[in-house]
Design a protein around this motif. Structure first.
Motif, PDB file in Angstrom:
ATOM      1  N   GLU A 197       0.770  -1.009  -0.080  1.00  0.00           N
ATOM      2  CA  GLU A 197       0.106   0.071  -0.073  1.00  0.00           C
ATOM      3  C   GLU A 197       0.608   1.331  -0.016  1.00  0.00           C
ATOM      4  N   GLY A 198       1.689   1.218  -0.649  1.00  0.00           N
ATOM      5  CA  GLY A 198       2.968   2.336  -0.663  1.00  0.00           C
ATOM      6  C   GLY A 198       3.773   2.845   0.623  1.00  0.00           C
ATOM      7  N   GLU A 199       3.686   1.900   1.451  1.00  0.00           N
ATOM      8  CA  GLU A 199       4.321   2.310   2.675  1.00  0.00           C
ATOM      9  C   GLU A 199       5.308   1.113   2.973  1.00  0.00           C
ATOM     10  N   GLU A 200       6.581   1.493   3.419  1.00  0.00           N
ATOM     11  CA  GLU A 200       7.508   0.341   3.853  1.00  0.00           C
ATOM     12  C   GLU A 200       7.106  -0.286   5.119  1.00  0.00           C
ATOM     13  N   GLY A 201       7.111  -1.676   5.352  1.00  0.00           N
ATOM     14  CA  GLY A 201       6.742  -2.513   6.617  1.00  0.00           C
ATOM     15  C   GLY A 201       5.189  -2.374   6.782  1.00  0.00           C
ATOM     16  N   LYS A 202       4.407  -1.854   6.122  1.00  0.00           N
ATOM     17  CA  LYS A 202       3.117  -1.667   6.547  1.00  0.00           C
ATOM     18  C   LYS A 202       2.098  -3.170   6.824  1.00  0.00           C
ATOM     19  N   TYR A 203       2.798  -4.022   5.945  1.00  0.00           N
ATOM     20  CA  TYR A 203       2.103  -5.671   6.185  1.00  0.00           C
ATOM     21  C   TYR A 203       2.758  -6.097   7.584  1.00  0.00           C
ATOM     22  N   TYR A 204       3.560  -5.781   8.085  1.00  0.00           N
ATOM     23  CA  TYR A 204       4.283  -6.479   9.147  1.00  0.00           C
ATOM     24  C   TYR A 204       4.211  -5.748  10.664  1.00  0.00           C
ATOM     25  N   VAL A 205       3.655  -4.370  10.592  1.00  0.00           N
ATOM     26  CA  VAL A 205       3.566  -3.534  11.774  1.00  0.00           C
ATOM     27  C   VAL A 205       2.137  -3.456  12.476  1.00  0.00           C
ATOM     28  N   TRP A 206       2.046  -3.247  13.837  1.00  0.00           N
ATOM     29  CA  TRP A 206       0.755  -3.198  14.364  1.00  0.00           C
ATOM     30  C   TRP A 206       0.547  -2.128  15.445  1.00  0.00           C
ATOM     31  N   VAL A 231       1.074 -10.217  25.700  1.00  0.00           N
ATOM     32  CA  VAL A 231       1.792 -10.356  24.497  1.00  0.00           C
ATOM     33  C   VAL A 231       2.465  -8.889  24.339  1.00  0.00           C
ATOM     34  N   ALA A 232       1.670  -7.783  24.255  1.00  0.00           N
ATOM     35  CA  ALA A 232       2.441  -6.473  24.045  1.00  0.00           C
ATOM     36  C   ALA A 232       3.742  -6.353  24.844  1.00  0.00           C
ATOM     37  N   GLU A 233       3.754  -6.809  26.245  1.00  0.00           N
ATOM     38  CA  GLU A 233       4.860  -6.735  27.060  1.00  0.00           C
ATOM     39  C   GLU A 233       5.973  -7.735  26.445  1.00  0.00           C
ATOM     40  N   TYR A 234       5.668  -8.843  26.038  1.00  0.00           N
ATOM     41  CA  TYR A 234       6.508  -9.859  25.414  1.00  0.00           C
ATOM     42  C   TYR A 234       7.064  -9.181  24.247  1.00  0.00           C
ATOM     43  N   TYR A 235       6.280  -8.507  23.304  1.00  0.00           N
ATOM     44  CA  TYR A 235       7.051  -8.108  21.995  1.00  0.00           C
ATOM     45  C   TYR A 235       7.191  -6.250  22.185  1.00  0.00           C
ATOM     46  N   ALA A 236       7.280  -5.811  23.216  1.00  0.00           N
ATOM     47  CA  ALA A 236       7.892  -4.706  23.389  1.00  0.00           C
ATOM     48  C   ALA A 236       6.963  -3.630  22.771  1.00  0.00           C
ATOM     49  N   ALA A 237       5.657  -3.854  22.541  1.00  0.00           N
ATOM     50  CA  ALA A 237       4.877  -2.952  21.809  1.00  0.00           C
ATOM     51  C   ALA A 237       4.222  -2.097  22.859  1.00  0.00           C
ATOM     52  N   GLN A 238       4.230  -0.641  22.348  1.00  0.00           N
ATOM     53  CA  GLN A 238       3.818   0.602  23.346  1.00  0.00           C
ATOM     54  C   GLN A 238       2.331   0.930  22.873  1.00  0.00           C
ATOM     55  N   THR A 244       1.592   3.872  22.379  1.00  0.00           N
ATOM     56  CA  THR A 244       1.931   5.005  21.437  1.00  0.00           C
ATOM     57  C   THR A 244       2.935   4.492  20.467  1.00  0.00           C
ATOM     58  N   GLY A 245       3.283   3.380  20.300  1.00  0.00           N
ATOM     59  CA  GLY A 245       3.928   2.633  19.170  1.00  0.00           C
ATOM     60  C   GLY A 245       5.669   2.762  19.748  1.00  0.00           C
ATOM     61  N   ASN A 246       6.122   1.739  19.136  1.00  0.00           N
ATOM     62  CA  ASN A 246       7.645   1.790  19.301  1.00  0.00           C
ATOM     63  C   ASN A 246       8.575   2.039  18.129  1.00  0.00           C
ATOM     64  N   TRP A 247       7.879   2.474  16.917  1.00  0.00           N
ATOM     65  CA  TRP A 247       8.340   2.826  15.649  1.00  0.00           C
ATOM     66  C   TRP A 247       7.744   4.035  15.091  1.00  0.00           C
ATOM     67  N   GLU A 248       7.551   4.147  13.938  1.00  0.00           N
ATOM     68  CA  GLU A 248       6.915   5.282  13.417  1.00  0.00           C
ATOM     69  C   GLU A 248       5.474   5.319  13.370  1.00  0.00           C
ATOM     70  N   GLY A 253       2.843   5.603  15.380  1.00  0.00           N
ATOM     71  CA  GLY A 253       2.267   4.762  16.338  1.00  0.00           C
ATOM     72  C   GLY A 253       2.024   3.231  16.067  1.00  0.00           C
ATOM     73  N   GLN A 254       3.100   2.968  15.220  1.00  0.00           N
ATOM     74  CA  GLN A 254       3.071   1.545  14.860  1.00  0.00           C
ATOM     75  C   GLN A 254       4.082   0.950  15.710  1.00  0.00           C
ATOM     76  N   ASN A 255       4.070  -0.491  15.773  1.00  0.00           N
ATOM     77  CA  ASN A 255       4.983  -1.288  16.607  1.00  0.00           C
ATOM     78  C   ASN A 255       5.487  -2.289  15.610  1.00  0.00           C
ATOM     79  N   ILE A 256       6.842  -2.507  15.642  1.00  0.00           N
ATOM     80  CA  ILE A 256       7.632  -3.489  15.155  1.00  0.00           C
ATOM     81  C   ILE A 256       7.633  -4.524  16.348  1.00  0.00           C
TER      82      ILE A 256
END
Length: 684
Positions: free
Chosen positions: A320-329, A345-352, A354-358, A360-363
């Motif tokens: 959809e024209g964005e890098e990584g969009k398929y993989y982030v949450w 699960v969020a704690e396990y995967y370091a998800a925040q 407000t997001g841990n990446w760009e 508001g998304q989480n890797i």
């Protein structure tokens, strides 16, 4: 579509992506090259690949722009090249651009005289810069032709000087362990002691380096080498560079913590990482390494396998024209999908929240080893594994409903053969029959679609391309055949390996400097003919051929092949000693030759059970042969089953120890020559 150009007839997904550009693209070939000569026009060669993010950007910004396309069409003969189908062209013009002082990369845009000599080049250009470059170069070609031709001739002469000529020196004269320790001392100061890998960003995994370090540990029992290698593999498996939900690895991490990947997934990376994690699992029995292998094979079969059994080349970083969009949450995505388990699960995967990446998304990434996370959360391993597997299944199902990244469904011989190697290495370590089935299925595809007599073809998409195979296609095919033989003892595979080794010597070998050309003697003549020396993200095809010569020389008792391998490696031994980071695969072959390979022969009706048990061990300095009763293979022909039992012979340079009947006895004989095999391996 308003425009359709000649690329519509291509077999390359990358070229097909450009088939509706207003640019009057040609494929590389006689039609375009002749047009340039006849019209005395400079040539623009634009090189990329289908999962290349900046290639897509430049296409959208410039190649789909009708005004820019008009300038390109009027002033240049424009040629599009898929670097994965034509790595020979890419090598030449990448070298030329780097000789001009420009950092290489893709898209690679190179301007040539009508005689194919480069005079200017670069990578990505934004539209205003690109337009200015087109205008300036056209003007220079018209008004300063003599200067342009002089620059082009200087570059041509540079390209003709081979890496072999520049880097080959007198062999290193030193004892094996001393040379190996010198290599290690050059590598170890660059280690990142916290995050693993080398201390730099972006971080490429470079599997050949870690495979060499595992062998160095076996040779010397050096604990730090093993510690850093296992730390690296742990941190990679915990990072965002590894797809925590669907398995498989992205191409590289943009940071030093393996957190934010460049999201494209390449077949060649994952093939090599199957081998690396299989070796690490064989050495440590760490269940996390087994999980990585199993999940990566799951991704391979689910997303990268054609109905006919070939493996596709790559998945794009973008959707959809964005890098990584398929993989982030987003955090909300996790809450909606996982319900009551979302906070854990969020704690396990370091998800925040407000997001841990760009944006508001989480890797999804893991900051704690599982045992520490379980202690922190007061969970049992069994309870957590149930939750974790349900999580992965749920999130994978949700993700598969999203628009998918682009798939490069081109099937490349070298990368498929490399994947067969990864699968056979994984089969040895895990013993899972499905891994061997997948490898054999893929080899049947290659034999049916991409091999014809002695000729290997480079790629397939709906039909076989006309491009003949390059040295890496032949080299990895040979390796895949010999690996299949060693896990099946089906002599058909070994005879095929020998056939293509002889063929490669005929088609590619240069006896004047005992090295292999990248292109065949009867291949298309370009302005230079290269010899691939240095490892890149894929090991050097010459290093791999040296290993093929050595292993098959041992397996088939061919001293002439072994001598060729020795000559090839010894010519680069000083370069190996000076540049281990870029010569790691050479360093592995050097260790194999100097230490010597154990020749393990299995004979008897139950040899398959013995083979499985023995090959589960980490035995990097060994080759395997076997037969139920008898065989014409030279190292088996004089041996026999004794006392009616499955018999194991451990030999070195054709001199054998007393036959034994159990795996522990065989391992005891091998331990006599391998110090670290008898030591207790640390657990990480």
């Amino acid at each position: 579509m308003k425009h359709t150009n000649r690329l519509i007839h291509s077999t390359s997904p990358y070229l097909l992506q450009h088939a509706h550009n207003p640019v009057d693209w040609y494929e590389w070939g006689t039609e375009a090259l002749s047009k340039a000569v006849q019209e005395d026009k400079p040539i623009l060669v634009s090189i990329g690949y289908s999962s290349c993010h900046w290639c897509h950007v430049m296409e959208r910004e410039s190649f789909e722009n009708e005004d820019i396309a008009r300038v390109m069409n009027e002033r240049f003969v424009c040629i599009k090249v898929d670097r994965e189908e034509r790595p020979d062209i890419d090598q030449i013009y990448m070298d030329a651009v780097q000789a001009l002082g420009v950092n290489g990369g893709w898209p690679l845009n190179v301007f040539l005289t009508p005689q194919q000599k480069p005079f200017f080049g670069g990578t990505y250009f934004a539209p205003p810069s690109w337009t200015q470059i087109l205008t300036n170069l056209h003007a220079a070609f018209q008004a300063n032709r003599t200067q342009v031709e002089a620059t082009a001739e200087e570059l041509r002469l540079h390209l003709l000087r081979s890496d072999v000529e520049r880097f080959r020196q007198a062999p290193v004269e030193a004892e094996l362990v001393a040379v190996a320790q010198g290599l290690y001392q050059k590598l170890s100061p660059k280690f990142d002691a916290v995050w693993g890998g080398m201390s730099r960003a972006p971080k490429f995994i470079m599997p050949a380096v870690w495979q060499w370090l595992l062998r160095y540990h076996v040779l010397t029992a050096q604990p730090e080498a093993l510690h850093h290698t296992l730390l690296t593999l742990k941190k990679i498996a915990m990072g965002g560079i590894y797809d925590q939900i669907g398995g498989g690895f992205a191409r590289y991490s943009v940071d030093g913590e393996w957190f934010a990947p460049h999201f494209e997934k390449m077949l060649y990376d994952n093939a090599q990482l199957l081998s690396l994690y299989a070796e690490a699992y064989a050495l440590t029995r760490d269940p996390e390494f087994r999980t990585v292998i199993t999940e990566t094979v799951g991704w391979l079969t689910r997303e990268m396998t054609s109905p006919a059994g070939g493996f596709y080349s790559a998945l794009d970083a973008d959707s959809e024209g964005e890098e990584g969009k398929y993989y982030v949450w987003t955090y909300r995505d996790l809450e909606e999908a996982l319900g009551e388990h979302a906070p854990l699960v969020a704690e396990y995967y370091a998800a925040q929240p407000t997001g841990n990446w760009e944006h508001g998304q989480n890797i999804l990434t893991r900051l704690l080893p599982d045992e520490d996370f379980l202690k922190q959360q007061e969970l049992t391993a069994a309870a957590w594994q149930t939750i974790l597997q349900q999580t992965k299944d749920t999130l994978l199902q949700k993700r598969e409903g999203r628009p998918r990244p682009g798939l490069d469904d081109k099937i490349i011989t070298a990368w498929n053969a490399m994947t067969i190697v990864g699968l056979t290495d994984a089969y040895r370590a895990l013993g899972t029959p499905e891994l061997l089935t997948l490898a054999e299925q893929n080899m049947r595809f290659l034999e049916n679609e991409l091999l014809e007599g002695q000729h290997v073809y480079r790629s397939y998409k709906d039909r076989r391309s006309h491009t003949r195979g390059f040295l890496d296609d032949y080299a990895y095919l040979i390796q895949a055949y010999r690996k299949l033989y060693e896990v099946t003892f089906n002599e058909y595979w070994l005879h095929r390996a020998a056939f293509f080794l002889e063929t490669t010597l005929t088609l590619f070998f240069d006896p004047t400097d005992h090295c292999f050309y990248y292109t065949a003697h009867d291949g298309e003549a370009l302005i230079a003919r290269k010899k691939e020396i240095f490892d890149n993200v894929i090991p050097s095809s010459n290093a791999l051929m040296a290993q093929n010569l050595w292993h098959l020389g041992v397996l088939l008792n061919r001293d002439d092949w072994k001598e060729k391998a020795r000559t090839l490696v010894s010519g680069f031994s000083r370069l190996i000693a000076d540049e281990p980071n870029y010569m790691a695969y050479w360093a592995t072959v050097y260790l194999e030759m100097e230490k010597g390979m154990a020749e393990i022969v299995l004979l008897g009706a139950d040899l398959e059970d013995v083979r499985k048990e023995l090959q589960r061990e980490y035995l990097p300095f060994a080759v395997f042969m076997g037969a139920i009763s008898d065989s014409d293979l030279p190292l088996i022909a004089d041996k026999a089953v004794t006392d009616g039992k499955t018999t194991v012979y451990v030999c070195y340079n054709k001199a054998c120890r007393l036959p034994v009947y159990t795996v522990p006895e065989a391992l005891e004989q091998l331990r006599h020559d391998t110090p670290s095999l008898s030591s207790t391996q640390p657990k990480y």
